[in-house]
Design an enzyme around this catalytic site. Structure first.
Site, short mmCIF file in Angstrom:
data_model
loop_
_atom_site.label_atom_id
_atom_site.label_comp_id
_atom_site.label_asym_id
_atom_site.label_seq_id
_atom_site.Cartn_x
_atom_site.Cartn_y
_atom_site.Cartn_z
N ASP A 260 -4.66 3.17 0.38
CA ASP A 260 -3.44 3.91 0.68
C ASP A 260 -2.52 4.00 -0.52
OD1 ASP A 260 -3.52 4.91 3.36
OD2 ASP A 260 -3.66 2.82 3.99
N GLU B 139 0.81 -1.22 0.00
CA GLU B 139 0.00 0.00 0.00
C GLU B 139 0.84 1.27 0.00
OE1 GLU B 139 -2.61 0.06 3.39
OE2 GLU B 139 -1.08 -0.65 4.76
#
Ligand code: PEP
Ligand code: MG
Length: 576
Positions: free
Chosen positions: A463, A439
């Site tokens: 993210d 992420e």
């Protein structure tokens, strides 16, 4: 008869709800009252300064938001917010409260409250309507200060009557976790981005939600009838009979669609050519386990453990965590359960774990915090290991950016297992797989190296998009730039998938992208075979993939990856 108002915001969580408005920020907060020791006075004054700074930040954010309103309303809201800002900058309220902490040795909340009543009394004594209004403003500002000092979640959210629409300036994920879906039918707020955790929580609860609605608070009164259309991003206050009819019909159509989709629950999750695609569920709150099973989830692909740490001032111990994980693992009827270590920081905060820094999203968040506060990690790993003797557990690490972090956690896991065995507690051998979230863009680009250390990957697109495109996922002002189809994001996903194949480790995708059927062909075409999403999205995604062949998906992925224009990519996906 009140007139109808229609406001727009971000469509966060689909569904239509009609209910009575509960305006949550009414300032009625229970104020703690205690004496502060001489040695702690400086710290108490610092708390006040911090709360003032946070309040100023919130008000500035609201001002930017208000600027988006039609000009007259923008001007009026601007004046009001300026007045509130002034009341926090070297004002009688703040100066007075600061002095009271020092002189009366009371806590900051109590000091603000005492100062407020003194100012209120002096205004009332003047008997002037204008000053009375200013008195009301000071009360609102003081309530904000007290709320920021106590960090109290809206506990009142638990006690609202059935059929309530929550209207608030902002709801934190912790506030949202307190919402009882049997009482609350929808939420609407002024602040909040589409991919922040409040949004994710609303989707998890299948609660219609519109966030980022400019001008909302000035227009709604408690008890007003309010319609929230979470699919369209519309909020209608005091609807006319005709509008209400229109939305009631639309709601009936959505219900029909939901009943139709329910048929997919028990159907196998395979493409037209028989390739199996695993569809798992994300879980934010324990109550979602039943929803996940009822929706036909093949496992829990992401258990966000933050719920154990929210709305409390202490840390959950090993037994408490074990009980929570054990209930999930046993309750999933032998299906795999992927438990992620604590991901506090960024827009997720917990009372007992502070992770404040100049830039929380880039600071001590998630695994970084766990490695610094090793006790948190050790306790959590021990609880997970104990639960792993009850079923198929996988352990997932958030925000990994380098191989060193994986090695350190693996060391901690081995140690935790040894300690448990010494205590005579059974721990299965081999230990549960240890996987990492992909992420952070750097993690995606170094996925080859990470694949050599990790047992599996799970792509966190929420993210990944935030960090790749430098867009705060919880900030509605930049939500328009938050684009899962940006070529940079797609290339990182592709890169991570290829690295997992080369490293021969499983890879899944658990960001919000997984639950959007528009992206299903592209992601399958890129090689993803396991998805984890909010339970409410499972049927729709299954419907999409059952009508798809792998050949078709690969062709779509080829076409998309050769395209650089995000709008053309979106069009390509719409045409398929
Ligand atoms: C993600 O970042 O995509 C993810 C699944 O994790 P979270 O939303 O909890 O940060
Ligand atoms: Mg994440």
């Amino acid at each position: 008869m009140k007139s109808e108002r229609v406001l727009s915001g971000l469509p966060i969580s689909p569904g239509i709800a009609i209910g009575a408005a509960f305006v949550s920020d009414d300032g009625r907060i229970a104020v703690p009252d205690y004496r502060v020791a001489q040695a702690d006075l400086e710290r108490e004054r610092h708390r006040l300064t911090e709360a003032v700074a946070l309040s100023l930040k919130q008000l500035r954010k609201l001002k930017v938001k208000a600027a988006a309103l039609p000009s007259a309303a923008a001007e009026e809201a601007g004046y009001l917010l300026d007045a509130h800002l002034a009341m926090l900058t070297d004002s009688r309220l703040v100066r007075g409260a600061d002095k009271r902490i020092g002189e009366d040795r009371v806590n900051a909340e109590r000091a603000v409250q005492m100062e407020l009543s003194r100012i209120g009394d002096s205004f009332a004594a003047m008997g002037d309507a204008y000053l009375a209004a200013r008195g009301e403003d000071i009360r609102v500002v003081a309530a904000r200060l007290i709320r920021n000092l106590t960090k109290t979640p809206y506990a009142a959210l638990q006690r609202v009557p059935p059929g309530t629409v929550i209207v608030a300036e902002e709801l934190t994920p912790a506030d949202t976790a307190l919402i009882d879906p049997k009482r609350v039918v929808a939420i609407a707020t002024v602040l909040g981005g589409a991919e922040g955790h409040t949004a994710i929580m609303a989707r998890a609860l299948a609660l219609p939600a519109v966030l980022g609605v400019a001008g909302l608070l000035g227009q709604v009164e408690p008890g007003d009838t309010i319609i929230v259309d979470g699919g369209d991003g519309k909020v209608v206050i005091n609807p006319t009979a005709a509008t209400r009819n229109h939305y009631e019909r639309a709601r009936e159509e959505l219900d029909q669609e939901r009943r139709r989709l329910a048929r997919f629950r028990r159907q196998p999750s395979v493409t037209l050519d028989g390739t199996e695609i695993a569809l798992e569920a994300n879980l934010e709150l324990p109550r979602e386990r039943e929803l996940a099973l009822a929706a036909g989830a093949q496992g829990l692909g992401l258990v966000r453990t933050e719920f154990l740490f929210m709305n409390r001032d202490d840390l959950p111990d090993e037994d408490e965590q074990y009980a929570a994980y054990a209930a999930l693992v046993s309750g999933m009827e032998g299906k795999p359960v992927t438990i992620r270590t604590l991901d506090i920081g960024g827009d997720k905060i917990a009372g007992a774990v502070a992770s404040e820094g100049p830039n929380p999203a880039l600071g001590l968040r998630a695994v970084r915090l766990a490695l610094k506060e090793r006790r948190i990690l050790d306790v959590q790993l021990a609880a997970m290991l104990r639960a792993s003797s009850l079923g198929k557990v996988r352990i997932l690490l958030p925000m990994i950016s380098n191989v060193g972090e994986i090695r350190t956690v693996r060391g901690a896991l081995l140690q935790a297992a040894r300690r448990l065995r010494r205590r005579g507690i059974e721990v299965p051998e081999p230990l549960p797989p240890l996987g990492v979230m992909i992420e952070i863009p750097g993690a995606a680009l170094a996925a080859d190296a990470l694949a050599a250390e990790a047992d599996f990957f799970s792509i966190g697109t929420n993210d990944l998009i935030q960090y790749t495109l430098a867009i705060d996922r919880g900030d509605e002002q930049v939500a328009y730039l938050y684009n899962p189809l940006h070529p940079a994001v797609l290339r990182l996903i592709q890169f991570a998938v290829e690295a997992a194949f080369r490293g021969r480790i499983p890879i899944s995708l658990c960001g919000e992208m997984a639950g959007d059927p528009r992206f299903t062909p592209l992601l399958i075409g890129l090689g993803i075979r396991t998805f984890s999403m909010a339970p409410a999205n499972l049927a729709r995604v299954k419907q999409r993939l059952r009508a798809l062949s792998i050949g078709e998906a690969v062709a779509i992925a080829h076409r998309v990856m050769a395209e650089h224009d995000e709008r053309k990519i979106a069009r390509l996906l719409e045409e398929t």
